[in-house]
Scaffold this active site. Structure first.
Site, PDB file in Angstrom:
ATOM      1  N   ASN A 113      -3.881   9.084   4.598  1.00  0.00           N
ATOM      2  CA  ASN A 113      -2.711   8.415   5.179  1.00  0.00           C
ATOM      3  C   ASN A 113      -2.699   8.397   6.704  1.00  0.00           C
ATOM      4  O   ASN A 113      -2.138   7.479   7.318  1.00  0.00           O
ATOM      5  CB  ASN A 113      -1.426   9.101   4.695  1.00  0.00           C
ATOM      6  CG  ASN A 113      -1.202   8.959   3.199  1.00  0.00           C
ATOM      7  OD1 ASN A 113      -1.611   7.974   2.604  1.00  0.00           O
ATOM      8  ND2 ASN A 113      -0.574   9.958   2.598  1.00  0.00           N
TER       9      ASN A 113
ATOM     10  N   ARG B  66       0.813  -1.212   0.000  1.00  0.00           N
ATOM     11  CA  ARG B  66       0.000   0.000   0.000  1.00  0.00           C
ATOM     12  C   ARG B  66       0.854   1.272   0.000  1.00  0.00           C
ATOM     13  O   ARG B  66       0.466   2.293  -0.576  1.00  0.00           O
ATOM     14  CB  ARG B  66      -0.914  -0.017   1.233  1.00  0.00           C
ATOM     15  CG  ARG B  66      -2.009   1.027   1.234  1.00  0.00           C
ATOM     16  CD  ARG B  66      -3.135   0.563   2.141  1.00  0.00           C
ATOM     17  NE  ARG B  66      -4.107   1.634   2.339  1.00  0.00           N
ATOM     18  CZ  ARG B  66      -4.151   2.394   3.438  1.00  0.00           C
ATOM     19  NH1 ARG B  66      -3.282   2.183   4.418  1.00  0.00           N
ATOM     20  NH2 ARG B  66      -5.059   3.333   3.558  1.00  0.00           N
TER      21      ARG B  66
ATOM     22  N   HIS C 241      -6.549  -5.661  -2.430  1.00  0.00           N
ATOM     23  CA  HIS C 241      -7.353  -5.825  -1.212  1.00  0.00           C
ATOM     24  C   HIS C 241      -7.638  -7.300  -0.910  1.00  0.00           C
ATOM     25  O   HIS C 241      -8.420  -7.599  -0.012  1.00  0.00           O
ATOM     26  CB  HIS C 241      -8.665  -5.052  -1.331  1.00  0.00           C
ATOM     27  CG  HIS C 241      -8.488  -3.572  -1.137  1.00  0.00           C
ATOM     28  ND1 HIS C 241      -9.532  -2.673  -1.198  1.00  0.00           N
ATOM     29  CD2 HIS C 241      -7.374  -2.826  -0.877  1.00  0.00           C
ATOM     30  CE1 HIS C 241      -9.071  -1.450  -0.979  1.00  0.00           C
ATOM     31  NE2 HIS C 241      -7.759  -1.520  -0.791  1.00  0.00           N
TER      32      HIS C 241
ATOM     33  N   HIS D 180       0.197   4.503  -2.434  1.00  0.00           N
ATOM     34  CA  HIS D 180      -0.035   5.848  -1.891  1.00  0.00           C
ATOM     35  C   HIS D 180       1.096   6.813  -2.251  1.00  0.00           C
ATOM     36  O   HIS D 180       0.884   8.023  -2.255  1.00  0.00           O
ATOM     37  CB  HIS D 180      -0.230   5.780  -0.374  1.00  0.00           C
ATOM     38  CG  HIS D 180      -1.615   5.367   0.021  1.00  0.00           C
ATOM     39  ND1 HIS D 180      -2.372   6.062   0.946  1.00  0.00           N
ATOM     40  CD2 HIS D 180      -2.398   4.345  -0.394  1.00  0.00           C
ATOM     41  CE1 HIS D 180      -3.549   5.472   1.085  1.00  0.00           C
ATOM     42  NE2 HIS D 180      -3.587   4.424   0.285  1.00  0.00           N
TER      43      HIS D 180
END
Length: 320
Positions: free
Chosen positions: A94, A62, A193, A66
């Protein structure tokens, strides 16, 4: 006449070079001479971190996502706040959510010991994301490298560019398109996910207010996520009900059965243009794997700093 034609040709060539340079300088063998033990050095630290906590694999993957969605894959996410800029760590997508920074620190320390001043933090994020997927049972790919590190970060860009779990399908498609990623890329990358967990605050509204959700699934999730926003905000639930620490295609099977944990997950299978692709991935894991690999490589190509741009940070948390 001939000389003017030559000038036009040269200018045209220089334009082509400049247009293609952002991705052209990324190669899979970038450090093969300057840091030949890079891959084994990174993987040993990632393996150790995941052995301690299986969830860490999802967290490391992740971080790459991001980072790349905010001004490109430049490790800007890793920068702590300074007197001259506010970093991305406290941006809403975040804050209290992204994690694993200490693992990146450990990797950077090990890499600096093996080959000081050579490997960027941005490239470490790219390799770490791949290794996390592989260690958790997912597919492998050759990571393109040669990125350099940003000297600044943008809290506002992180706030605006990272898609929240409340997004509709059309908003998700637009958000990814803004990064040069297709709808197929978006659906494939959402398959990340299949590992990891989400906080109650990110799925509370779905399990209490939405109708396109399996009733027993909603009831199970409510047990650890109170309806009141005054408690349980950080309580965790697996994004993939069956195998939250194994990279597979169960995420799509869950979504088909209305067991997507977050609103944005279920949007992929809510009667829209992505239904057919979700169905395909739910029954064809090899197709999901190949599309996921393509999308990860494409995401890694988002606006990298190369050549003389940026720097190679000694410490991923601060500029040199």
């Amino acid at each position: 006449m001939a000389s003017s034609s030559m000038v036009v040709l040269v200018v045209g060539y220089l334009l082509l070079v400049s247009l293609g340079s952002s991705n052209a300088q990324l190669t899979t063998n970038f450090y093969s001479n300057s840091c030949p033990n890079l891959y084994s050095t990174v993987k040993s630290v990632v393996q150790s971190a995941i052995n301690k906590e299986a969830r860490m694999g999802a967290s490391l993957l992740r971080l790459f996502f991001h980072d790349c969605f905010v001004n490109g894959c430049d490790a800007s996410l890793l920068l702590d706040d300074t007197s001259s800029f506010t970093g991305e760590k406290t941006a809403q997508p975040n804050l209290g959510s992204v994690r694993g920074f200490e693992v990146i620190d450990q990797i950077k320390t090990a890499v600096e010991k093996a080959c000081p001043g050579i490997v960027s933090c941005a490239d470490i994020l790219a390799i770490t994301a791949r290794d996390s997927v592989v260690i958790l049972g997912g597919p492998t790919w050759n990571v393109k490298l040669g990125r350099r590190d940003a000297k600044t970060a943008s809290k506002s860009a992180a706030t605006n560019n990272i898609p929240p779990p409340t997004f509709s399908l059309s908003q998700l498609i637009s958000s990814f398109a803004n990064q040069g990623l297709s709808t197929t890329d978006m659906v494939a990358l959402s398959g990340a996910h299949t590992i990891g967990q989400a906080r109650c605050t990110n799925f509370r509204s779905r399990i209490y207010n939405e109708s396109n959700i399996d009733a027993s699934f909603a009831q199970t999730r409510r047990a650890n996520c109170p309806s009141s926003t005054n408690s349980g905000n950080n309580n965790l639930a697996p994004l993939d009900l069956q195998t939250p620490t194994h990279f597979d295609n169960n995420y799509y099977k869950n979504v088909v059965n209305q067991k997507g944990l977050m609103h944005s997950d279920q949007q992929l299978f809510s009667g829209g243009s992505t239904n057919a692709l979700v169905q395909t991935y739910s029954s064809n894991p090899s197709r999901f794997n190949s599309d996921f690999i393509s999308a990860m490589i494409k995401m890694g190509d988002i606006k990298p700093l190369t050549g003389s741009n940026g720097e190679i940070r000694k410490n991923c948390r601060k500029t040199n």
